[in-house]
Design a protein around this motif. Structure first.
Motif, short mmCIF file in Angstrom:
data_model
loop_
_atom_site.label_atom_id
_atom_site.label_comp_id
_atom_site.label_asym_id
_atom_site.label_seq_id
_atom_site.Cartn_x
_atom_site.Cartn_y
_atom_site.Cartn_z
N HIS A 69 9.10 114.22 27.27
CA HIS A 69 7.76 114.79 27.08
C HIS A 69 7.78 116.27 27.43
O HIS A 69 7.71 116.64 28.60
CB HIS A 69 6.75 114.02 27.92
N ALA A 70 7.85 117.13 26.41
CA ALA A 70 8.13 118.54 26.62
C ALA A 70 6.91 119.45 26.62
O ALA A 70 7.04 120.64 26.92
CB ALA A 70 9.11 119.04 25.55
N LEU A 71 5.72 118.95 26.30
CA LEU A 71 4.56 119.83 26.19
C LEU A 71 4.26 120.56 27.49
O LEU A 71 4.00 121.77 27.49
CB LEU A 71 3.33 119.04 25.74
N GLY A 72 4.31 119.84 28.60
CA GLY A 72 4.04 120.49 29.89
C GLY A 72 5.02 121.61 30.17
O GLY A 72 4.63 122.70 30.62
N LYS A 73 6.29 121.38 29.89
CA LYS A 73 7.30 122.41 30.09
C LYS A 73 7.04 123.61 29.19
O LYS A 73 7.17 124.76 29.62
CB LYS A 73 8.70 121.86 29.80
N MET A 74 6.65 123.35 27.96
CA MET A 74 6.38 124.44 27.01
C MET A 74 5.24 125.32 27.51
O MET A 74 5.29 126.55 27.42
CB MET A 74 6.06 123.87 25.64
N ILE A 75 4.19 124.69 28.04
CA ILE A 75 3.03 125.45 28.53
C ILE A 75 3.40 126.28 29.74
O ILE A 75 3.06 127.47 29.84
CB ILE A 75 1.87 124.49 28.86
N VAL A 76 4.12 125.67 30.69
CA VAL A 76 4.52 126.39 31.90
C VAL A 76 5.46 127.54 31.55
O VAL A 76 5.34 128.65 32.08
CB VAL A 76 5.18 125.43 32.91
N CYS A 77 6.39 127.28 30.65
CA CYS A 77 7.35 128.30 30.24
C CYS A 77 6.61 129.49 29.61
O CYS A 77 6.90 130.66 29.94
CB CYS A 77 8.34 127.71 29.25
N ALA A 78 5.66 129.21 28.74
CA ALA A 78 4.89 130.28 28.10
C ALA A 78 4.08 131.06 29.14
O ALA A 78 3.99 132.29 29.08
CB ALA A 78 3.98 129.70 27.03
N ALA A 79 3.48 130.34 30.08
CA ALA A 79 2.67 130.99 31.11
C ALA A 79 3.52 131.89 32.00
O ALA A 79 3.10 133.00 32.37
CB ALA A 79 1.95 129.94 31.96
N LEU A 80 4.72 131.45 32.34
CA LEU A 80 5.61 132.27 33.17
C LEU A 80 6.06 133.52 32.43
O LEU A 80 6.07 134.62 32.98
CB LEU A 80 6.82 131.44 33.61
N ARG A 81 6.42 133.35 31.17
CA ARG A 81 6.84 134.51 30.38
C ARG A 81 5.67 135.48 30.18
O ARG A 81 5.85 136.69 30.20
CB ARG A 81 7.40 134.05 29.04
N ALA A 82 4.49 134.92 29.99
CA ALA A 82 3.29 135.75 29.84
C ALA A 82 2.98 136.51 31.12
O ALA A 82 2.34 137.56 31.10
CB ALA A 82 2.10 134.89 29.44
N SER A 83 3.44 135.97 32.25
CA SER A 83 3.18 136.60 33.55
C SER A 83 4.27 137.59 33.94
O SER A 83 4.28 138.09 35.06
CB SER A 83 3.05 135.51 34.63
N GLY A 84 5.20 137.84 33.01
CA GLY A 84 6.20 138.88 33.26
C GLY A 84 7.53 138.39 33.77
O GLY A 84 8.37 139.20 34.17
N TYR A 85 7.75 137.08 33.75
CA TYR A 85 9.02 136.53 34.22
C TYR A 85 9.92 136.15 33.05
O TYR A 85 9.45 135.67 32.02
CB TYR A 85 8.78 135.28 35.07
N GLU A 86 11.22 136.37 33.22
CA GLU A 86 12.19 135.88 32.25
C GLU A 86 12.61 134.48 32.67
O GLU A 86 12.94 134.24 33.83
CB GLU A 86 13.41 136.79 32.19
N ILE A 87 12.60 133.55 31.73
CA ILE A 87 12.87 132.15 32.05
C ILE A 87 14.04 131.63 31.23
O ILE A 87 14.11 131.86 30.02
CB ILE A 87 11.63 131.27 31.73
N GLN A 88 14.94 130.93 31.90
CA GLN A 88 16.01 130.23 31.21
C GLN A 88 15.55 128.79 30.99
O GLN A 88 15.36 128.04 31.94
CB GLN A 88 17.29 130.23 32.06
N ASP A 89 15.34 128.43 29.73
CA ASP A 89 14.88 127.08 29.39
C ASP A 89 16.10 126.20 29.15
O ASP A 89 16.82 126.36 28.17
CB ASP A 89 14.00 127.13 28.14
N TYR A 90 16.32 125.23 30.05
CA TYR A 90 17.49 124.37 29.96
C TYR A 90 17.24 123.10 29.14
O TYR A 90 18.15 122.29 28.96
CB TYR A 90 17.97 123.98 31.36
N GLY A 91 16.01 122.93 28.69
CA GLY A 91 15.73 121.75 27.89
C GLY A 91 15.76 120.47 28.71
O GLY A 91 15.31 120.44 29.85
#
Length: 215
Positions: free
Chosen positions: A102-124
């Protein structure tokens, strides 16, 4: 972190209306007045927090949270490109699913972190052993784990044990349904923090980033 800008409420409303142009103008104007990173911290972060609160209260749909996060991610990339020093010089942050589809939660958090100025490594989607190996290999300082199923949430304990055994100081932030249903679960599995929504996950990550900067 800087105090929230009063304009963040207007910014949040534009996001919920999917007014990408209006939101973009506001963020660009803020970036002209101060640094791009501060503009993101003053407008984007508190706006996403407000939208997250409304989702918790049931007045905003999950789709609106996701779309708001994606708009912010796109706008933040324009004023704070992924190659910028403000992003690169921050501690490494990763995000993953622990054997959970179930990836939707991860997708939202990842987008929010990137929107907040952080670079994120998405490991899937990975097992605890696979994720621990990648955290150590990439010298990740903060790892966020999104779960929907209890069995996935319980694997965080295995991840913690593997990281401790490897001598990794990585902080673990968890989120998802199991941790909302059981407020004590995040501590029981050895996590360092938790977030009930994307905004809380961003806040938790920001707290650890500040702590690491002081070390």
């Amino acid at each position: 972190m800087n105090k929230p800008d009063h304009r963040s409420e207007t910014f949040a409303e534009k996001l919920l209306l999917l007014d990408r142009f209006g939101a973009g103008q506001m963020l660009a104007q803020a970036a002209d007045q101060e640094t791009p990173l501060k503009a993101v911290e003053r407008l984007v972060v508190p706006a996403l927090e407000e939208i997250g609160k409304r989702w918790e209260q049931g007045s905003v749909a999950l789709a609106e949270v996701y779309m708001s996060s994606r708009i912010c991610e796109e706008l933040a990339d324009q004023i704070l490109p992924p190659s910028s020093a403000e992003r690169i010089n921050r501690p490494k942050i990763g995000i993953a699913l622990l054997d959970d589809y179930h990836a939707l939660g991860k997708m939202i958090v990842c987008a929010a972190l990137r929107a907040s100025g952080y670079e994120i490594q998405d490991y899937g989607r990975l097992t605890a052993a696979e994720l621990a190996e990648r955290i150590c290999r990439d010298s990740v300082s903060i790892i966020l784990v999104s779960t929907l199923m209890l069995r996935s949430a319980l694997q965080v304990k295995t991840l913690r044990e593997l990281l401790d055994a490897a001598g990794s100081p990585a902080k673990i932030i968890v989120g998802g349904a199991p941790f909302r249903f059981d407020p004590e679960l995040w501590q029981e599995v050895g996590a360092d923090g938790t977030g009930n929504n994307a905004a809380e996950a961003v806040r938790a990550a920001a707290r650890f980033v500040e702590e690491l900067a002081q070390c």
